[in-house]
Design a protein around this motif. Structure first.
Motif, short mmCIF file in Angstrom:
data_model
loop_
_atom_site.label_atom_id
_atom_site.label_comp_id
_atom_site.label_asym_id
_atom_site.label_seq_id
_atom_site.Cartn_x
_atom_site.Cartn_y
_atom_site.Cartn_z
N VAL A 92 0.77 -1.31 0.03
CA VAL A 92 -0.22 -0.02 0.03
C VAL A 92 1.00 1.46 -0.01
CG1 VAL A 92 -1.94 1.39 1.40
CG2 VAL A 92 -1.85 -1.10 1.40
N ASP A 93 0.79 1.86 -1.06
CA ASP A 93 1.39 3.39 -1.17
C ASP A 93 0.39 4.52 -0.51
OD1 ASP A 93 3.86 2.12 -1.90
OD2 ASP A 93 3.01 1.79 -4.11
N LEU A 94 1.18 5.41 0.24
CA LEU A 94 0.53 6.55 0.41
C LEU A 94 1.28 7.88 0.08
CD1 LEU A 94 -0.11 4.61 2.94
CD2 LEU A 94 -2.26 6.03 3.00
N VAL A 95 1.14 8.63 -0.94
CA VAL A 95 2.25 9.41 -1.53
C VAL A 95 1.67 10.91 -1.57
CG1 VAL A 95 3.53 9.94 -3.75
CG2 VAL A 95 2.97 7.66 -2.84
N PRO A 96 2.52 11.73 -1.10
CA PRO A 96 2.41 13.23 -1.21
C PRO A 96 3.07 13.75 -2.27
CG PRO A 96 3.79 12.84 0.66
CD PRO A 96 3.57 11.49 0.23
N LEU A 97 2.85 14.52 -3.13
CA LEU A 97 3.60 15.27 -4.24
C LEU A 97 3.29 17.11 -4.11
CD1 LEU A 97 2.91 12.97 -7.17
CD2 LEU A 97 4.87 12.87 -5.63
N PRO A 98 4.15 17.44 -4.32
CA PRO A 98 5.62 17.25 -4.49
C PRO A 98 6.34 16.32 -2.97
CG PRO A 98 5.66 19.43 -4.08
CD PRO A 98 4.25 18.97 -4.25
N ALA A 99 7.27 15.60 -3.40
CA ALA A 99 7.76 14.79 -2.24
C ALA A 99 8.47 15.92 -1.47
CB ALA A 99 9.01 13.88 -2.93
N ARG A 100 8.46 15.65 0.00
CA ARG A 100 8.90 16.58 0.95
C ARG A 100 8.92 16.05 2.25
NH1 ARG A 100 3.65 17.36 -0.54
NH2 ARG A 100 2.16 18.15 0.96
N ALA A 101 9.62 16.77 3.01
CA ALA A 101 9.38 16.47 4.70
C ALA A 101 8.06 16.78 5.12
CB ALA A 101 10.73 16.93 5.44
N ILE A 102 7.61 15.72 5.64
CA ILE A 102 6.22 16.14 6.38
C ILE A 102 6.10 15.31 7.90
CG2 ILE A 102 3.69 15.38 6.04
CD1 ILE A 102 3.95 15.32 3.26
N ASN A 103 5.65 15.93 8.76
CA ASN A 103 5.61 15.63 10.02
C ASN A 103 5.19 13.89 9.97
OD1 ASN A 103 4.63 14.97 12.41
ND2 ASN A 103 3.96 16.97 12.84
N PRO A 104 5.66 13.19 10.45
CA PRO A 104 5.37 11.78 10.10
C PRO A 104 4.10 11.27 11.13
CG PRO A 104 7.72 11.89 10.86
CD PRO A 104 7.23 13.35 10.93
N ASP A 105 3.62 12.31 11.95
CA ASP A 105 2.53 12.14 12.80
C ASP A 105 1.53 12.44 11.79
OD1 ASP A 105 4.12 11.52 14.77
OD2 ASP A 105 3.47 13.34 16.00
N LEU A 106 1.46 13.22 10.86
CA LEU A 106 0.28 13.56 9.90
C LEU A 106 0.01 12.51 8.97
CD1 LEU A 106 0.92 17.39 9.23
CD2 LEU A 106 -0.56 16.28 11.09
N MET A 107 1.18 11.88 8.57
CA MET A 107 1.19 10.62 7.54
C MET A 107 0.56 9.60 8.32
SD MET A 107 1.58 11.72 4.37
CE MET A 107 1.66 10.00 3.75
N THR A 108 1.22 9.24 9.33
CA THR A 108 0.73 8.22 10.18
C THR A 108 -0.86 8.14 10.46
OG1 THR A 108 2.59 8.04 11.43
CG2 THR A 108 0.72 6.86 12.23
N GLN A 109 -1.25 9.47 10.67
CA GLN A 109 -2.92 9.66 10.72
C GLN A 109 -3.51 9.38 9.56
OE1 GLN A 109 -4.66 9.73 13.39
NE2 GLN A 109 -3.44 10.77 15.12
N PHE A 110 -3.19 9.81 8.48
CA PHE A 110 -3.65 9.61 7.11
C PHE A 110 -3.79 8.08 6.76
CE2 PHE A 110 -3.07 9.50 2.51
CZ PHE A 110 -4.30 10.05 1.83
N ALA A 111 -2.50 7.58 6.92
CA ALA A 111 -2.59 6.08 6.66
C ALA A 111 -3.53 5.36 7.57
CB ALA A 111 -1.21 5.53 7.19
N LEU A 112 -3.59 5.69 8.95
CA LEU A 112 -4.71 5.24 9.86
C LEU A 112 -6.00 5.26 9.50
CD1 LEU A 112 -5.35 3.49 12.38
CD2 LEU A 112 -5.17 5.87 13.51
N ALA A 113 -6.31 6.46 8.81
CA ALA A 113 -7.81 6.93 8.51
C ALA A 113 -8.02 6.19 7.30
CB ALA A 113 -7.82 8.30 8.13
N LEU A 114 -7.17 5.50 6.57
CA LEU A 114 -7.38 4.78 5.25
C LEU A 114 -7.31 3.26 5.34
CD1 LEU A 114 -6.25 6.83 2.35
CD2 LEU A 114 -8.77 6.51 3.23
N SER A 115 -6.66 2.71 6.58
CA SER A 115 -5.86 1.48 6.75
C SER A 115 -7.08 0.39 6.51
CB SER A 115 -5.59 1.23 8.15
OG SER A 115 -6.05 1.33 9.08
N SER A 116 -8.31 0.64 6.92
CA SER A 116 -9.45 -0.49 6.77
C SER A 116 -9.72 -0.80 5.34
CB SER A 116 -10.79 -0.09 7.48
OG SER A 116 -11.11 1.14 6.76
#
Length: 320
Positions: free
Chosen positions: A292-316
């Motif tokens: 499973v790929d969750l990808v922000p563009l442009p590629a950049r440093a992002i607060n890992p907590d925010l990407m974790t929450q995004f992944a969690l919201a769609l994990s199901s």
């Protein structure tokens, strides 16, 4: 473990992460206003809007001169594909239709895309800059529409407030210019792309997507891969955030270098998961053959907590 371990997530969220760097995340294949972050959308859309592939009659592929395509590219057969692929989730994002260029199911195709959002000369320049950063075949200016550029495998041009992209097998830029001229002839009168093409199951990620992107999405492009896995996408004029799936028989081996990277942070989702803190790209392995790929563009440093929450919201959608 294929479900979230609450205690493990708490550790991740409290730990945060450093490690900033630069890396270009690959595009895929491949994007409504969204609500606040603290309360992810719990009420899916009553009825999913049509997918980008729903109406071949609304695409330039139905109008294009197939004989011109066949002779220009020197292929034996040109046939419209009745079901179009998901949107090309890049910068900019394109709605895409395809023409088969051979007699086999997995043969070459010609992809014709129209930008999801309105475009200007500045959009064209920005798209060319993004392409140049990949370090592939140098792009050359193409005399099409209101300006364009291309290589031996594609051409992009601006016309009447949209970008058009024609891509396919290796040929020459001159041949892609011929195809671009045909697309320009057939484009007038096509309906403007809808801002929202959604799947109800993707709505749960909208609040977290806004936090990652920093602003509400201007457009949505949800769909599915060729094997039926969900694709969820959020688009603005300058950024894209999407989730998708790759079916890889060697998924474990592909994850190994991600876990060893200096900018990698582990997250407790799926069987294993990592966030690249330099690019924001998040990859989760589910079983032996699903990534499973969750990808922000442009590629950049992002607060890992925010990407974790995004992944969690769609994990199901992906980890069952």
């Amino acid at each position: 473990m294929r479900t979230l371990i609450a205690a493990g997530l708490a550790v991740v969220l409290l730990a945060g992460c450093g490690g900033h760097g630069q890396e270009t995340a690959p595009s895929v294949p491949p994007l409504v206003s969204v609500s606040g972050f603290d309360t992810p959308s719990a009420t899916p859309s009553d009825t999913p809007s049509p997918t980008a592939s729903a109406t071949p009659a609304d695409t330039v592929c139905l109008r294009i001169d197939e004989t011109l395509v066949r002779t220009t590219l020197a292929v034996p057969v040109v046939r419209i594909q009745r079901e179009n692929p998901p949107a090309e989730l890049d910068i900019p994002a394109y709605d895409v239709c395809q023409l088969s260029l051979g007699t086999t199911a997995n043969g070459p195709v010609l992809r014709i895309g129209v930008s999801v959002l309105q475009a200007t000369a500045a959009t064209l320049a920005a798209a060319r800059k993004v392409y140049a950063a990949h370090g592939r075949e140098p792009a050359v200016t193409a005399n099409l529409g209101e300006g364009g550029y291309g290589t031996s495998t594609f051409v992009v041009f601006l016309l009447d407030g949209r970008l058009y992209k024609i891509s396919g097998p290796r040929a020459t830029l001159a041949k892609y210019v011929v195809l671009g001229q045909e697309v320009a002839r057939q484009a007038p009168g096509l309906p403007a792309p809808a801002l929202e093409i959604t799947r109800p199951e993707c709505d749960a990620g909208s609040a977290a997507a806004e936090q990652v992107m920093g602003v509400p999405a201007t457009a949505r492009r949800d769909g599915e891969t060729l094997v039926g896995d969900p694709v969820c996408g959020w688009v603005t004029g300058t950024s894209v955030l999407y989730s998708t799936v790759r079916r890889e028989p060697d998924a474990k081996a592909l994850m190994a270098p991600l876990g060893k990277a200096a900018t990698s942070q582990s997250i407790p989702l799926g069987d294993e998961g990592y966030i690249d803190t330099a690019t924001g790209r998040t990859t989760i392995r589910v079983g032996d053959d699903k990534l499973v790929d969750l990808v922000p563009l442009p590629a950049r440093a992002i607060n890992p907590d925010l990407m974790t929450q995004f992944a969690l919201a769609l994990s199901s959608l992906y980890t069952h």
